[in-house]
Design a protein around this motif. Structure first.
Motif, PDB file in Angstrom:
ATOM      1  N   ARG A   1       0.826  -1.196   0.000  1.00 20.15           N
ATOM      2  CA  ARG A   1       0.000   0.000   0.000  1.00 20.15           C
ATOM      3  C   ARG A   1       0.868   1.257   0.000  1.00 20.15           C
ATOM      4  O   ARG A   1       1.946   1.269   0.597  1.00 20.15           O
ATOM      5  CB  ARG A   1      -0.941   0.010   1.212  1.00 20.15           C
ATOM      6  N   ARG A  58      -8.716   3.264  -2.754  1.00 16.41           N
ATOM      7  CA  ARG A  58      -8.090   2.640  -3.918  1.00 16.41           C
ATOM      8  C   ARG A  58      -9.131   2.315  -4.988  1.00 16.41           C
ATOM      9  O   ARG A  58      -8.887   2.464  -6.187  1.00 16.41           O
ATOM     10  CB  ARG A  58      -7.346   1.377  -3.486  1.00 16.41           C
ATOM     11  N   GLU A  65     -10.380  -3.432  -6.342  1.00 15.12           N
ATOM     12  CA  GLU A  65      -9.821  -2.315  -7.096  1.00 15.12           C
ATOM     13  C   GLU A  65      -9.200  -2.753  -8.413  1.00 15.12           C
ATOM     14  O   GLU A  65      -9.233  -2.013  -9.407  1.00 15.12           O
ATOM     15  CB  GLU A  65      -8.793  -1.548  -6.251  1.00 15.12           C
ATOM     16  N   LEU A  87      -1.988   1.214  -8.532  1.00 13.30           N
ATOM     17  CA  LEU A  87      -2.473   0.064  -7.792  1.00 13.30           C
ATOM     18  C   LEU A  87      -1.413  -1.016  -7.649  1.00 13.30           C
ATOM     19  O   LEU A  87      -1.583  -1.945  -6.860  1.00 13.30           O
ATOM     20  CB  LEU A  87      -3.708  -0.521  -8.490  1.00 13.30           C
TER      21      LEU A  87
END
Length: 454
Positions: free
Chosen positions: A58, A157, A301, A435
């Motif tokens: 992340r 996200r 996502e 991502l």
């Protein structure tokens, strides 16, 4: 007495619980008992909530649940039935029970405002008061922040991947019934626009949506009968579910029943990319050019991003959202970072920090946090320090007062937190929106008067 533990919303909702006082671990109370006996319970102390690392891959975290934390602290009360339970089970002794009977948090809370982004080491929340009143709040604070921030990070996200297309939270059936309400709230902060959960709509004022499931189609003798019944009840602007049997036939029937003004169709299975293109072409050929396409079916996502080029107008997300899209907790901790040098209320605070193996780094001392920016106004570094704030960072401080002397300083709407998050995320380097797995998008720099200890 029923206490409304989610006081931002309407009193008397079915998600109220008697109190938040038992949302804690037993060792909080046994520490209190020992500290009361030792005479150290009333030492002024400061606890901080932070995380040593972001979930793997992340790039940023999202602060969510702050409003719920303030409600929980206000409603942390040891009612007679709770005291009776603690006494009957020998959890603590009589002097401690007597002290708990009058418990009210009278300290101060500062922290990152809800919707703000955070990074490893960020002092997300600071709780200051006596050791006795602060230590009891550890579990309930972490329970709320770890859950809500995990959901909000996943929602953020997904909002990035959706690139402005609406997102519907619909994960209530995939988690605990009360967690579902909190998840819908956190998802709204992170960028979702509506929820299917009516308790969340009632409690928090989040827009609610929903029309029908496959069971409604299966109930009727034909798909046409089901569509006619739904349109007769909800109007032509409704959303018809078109993948119970044959999608192409269902789309044709839907337009015949509702006309070209049909609001939307929902697709819940199959190769969504391929099916969405085919449905869009078919709708256009049937004259239903303004009919929207909503897709559901175990989205996350990455799946949303894969549909970026598809003619999709909105996404409904459930399981992956309410479980943090693979990271259901943020690993936040609640640590004592400073305590008074003595029992006198005016005694100076001294930094304290745990020493341990295994990479559990901590920094002693009460901290400030600022976000340094480059010449273009883009965030460049999360700066965390103790002692005086450098003059050049004075206008970039992140923490705000949330509670003073036990009183909430002012609640804000979820829309305010939602707007703050959008602005905070927009102020990060562009790579924050990737991502793909990577390191935190901002480095954390320390300017402290006390050493980092391990």
């Amino acid at each position: 007495m029923n206490v409304d533990v989610m006081g931002e919303g309407r009193p008397g909702a079915p998600v109220a619980v008697p109190s938040t006082a038992l949302f804690t671990d037993q060792y909080e109370l046994t520490m209190l008992q020992a500290a009361l006996k030792a005479g150290t319970a009333h030492r002024r102390s400061v606890f901080e909530v932070f995380t040593r690392r972001l979930p793997e891959g992340r790039r940023y975290g999202v602060v969510a649940g702050t409003g719920r934390v303030l409600d929980a602290v206000e409603n942390f009360r040891f009612e007679p039935a709770i005291l009776e339970f603690l006494g009957e089970h020998g959890v603590v002794d009589r002097p401690t029970l007597d002290w708990l009977a009058d418990y009210r948090f009278t300290g101060d809370i500062h922290g990152y405002p809800e919707g703000e982004v955070y990074f490893p080491g960020s002092p997300i929340l600071q709780v200051e008061g006596t050791f006795a009143e602060c230590v009891l709040l550890e579990t309930v604070i972490l329970s709320i922040l770890n859950h809500d921030s995990a959901v909000a990070a996943a929602a953020s996200r997904m909002a990035v991947a959706a690139a402005g297309r609406p997102l519907i939270e619909m994960g209530a059936r995939r988690t605990h019934e009360l967690a579902a309400v909190a998840a819908a709230r956190a998802a709204y902060v992170g960028g979702f626009s509506s929820t299917s959960d009516l308790a969340a709509g009632f409690r928090w004022g989040i827009p609610t949506v929903g029309t029908s499931a496959h069971a409604f189609t299966l109930l009727h003798d034909s798909e046409r009968d089901a569509f006619q019944a739904q349109v007769a009840s909800l109007g032509t602007g409704t959303t018809l579910l078109v993948d119970t049997y044959d999608v192409a036939e269902a789309v044709r029937t839907a337009v015949e029943v509702a006309g070209p003004g049909l609001g939307a169709v929902r697709i819940d299975s199959g190769d969504l990319l391929v099916v969405a293109h085919r449905v869009r072409q078919q709708l256009d050929e049937l004259g239903a050019r303004d009919t929207r396409i909503v897709v559901t079916s175990d989205l996350d996502e990455y799946a949303i991003a894969s549909l970026a080029a598809a003619p999709v107008d909105a996404y409904g997300v459930g399981t992956q959202l309410v479980t943090g899209s693979g990271h259901p907790t943020c690993s936040m901790v609640y640590k004592l970072v400073a305590r008074a040098a003595g029992e006198d209320a005016r005694a100076p605070l001294v930094p304290v920090a745990k020493k341990s193996l295994g990479g559990k780094l901590s920094v002693g001392g009460v901290k400030w946090a600022a976000r340094a920016r480059d010449e273009y106004g883009v965030a460049a570094e999360e700066v965390i320090g103790t002692g005086p704030v450098p003059e050049e960072l004075g206008d970039s401080l992140l923490s705000v007062p949330l509670m003073r002397a036990g009183r909430v300083l002012g609640r804000e709407t979820l829309d305010a937190a939602r707007r703050r998050h959008e602005a905070a995320r927009g102020g990060l380097p562009l790579s924050a929106t990737q991502l793909s797995r990577g390191e935190p998008v901002l480095p954390t720099g320390y300017r402290t008067e006390s050493p980092v200890t391990a």
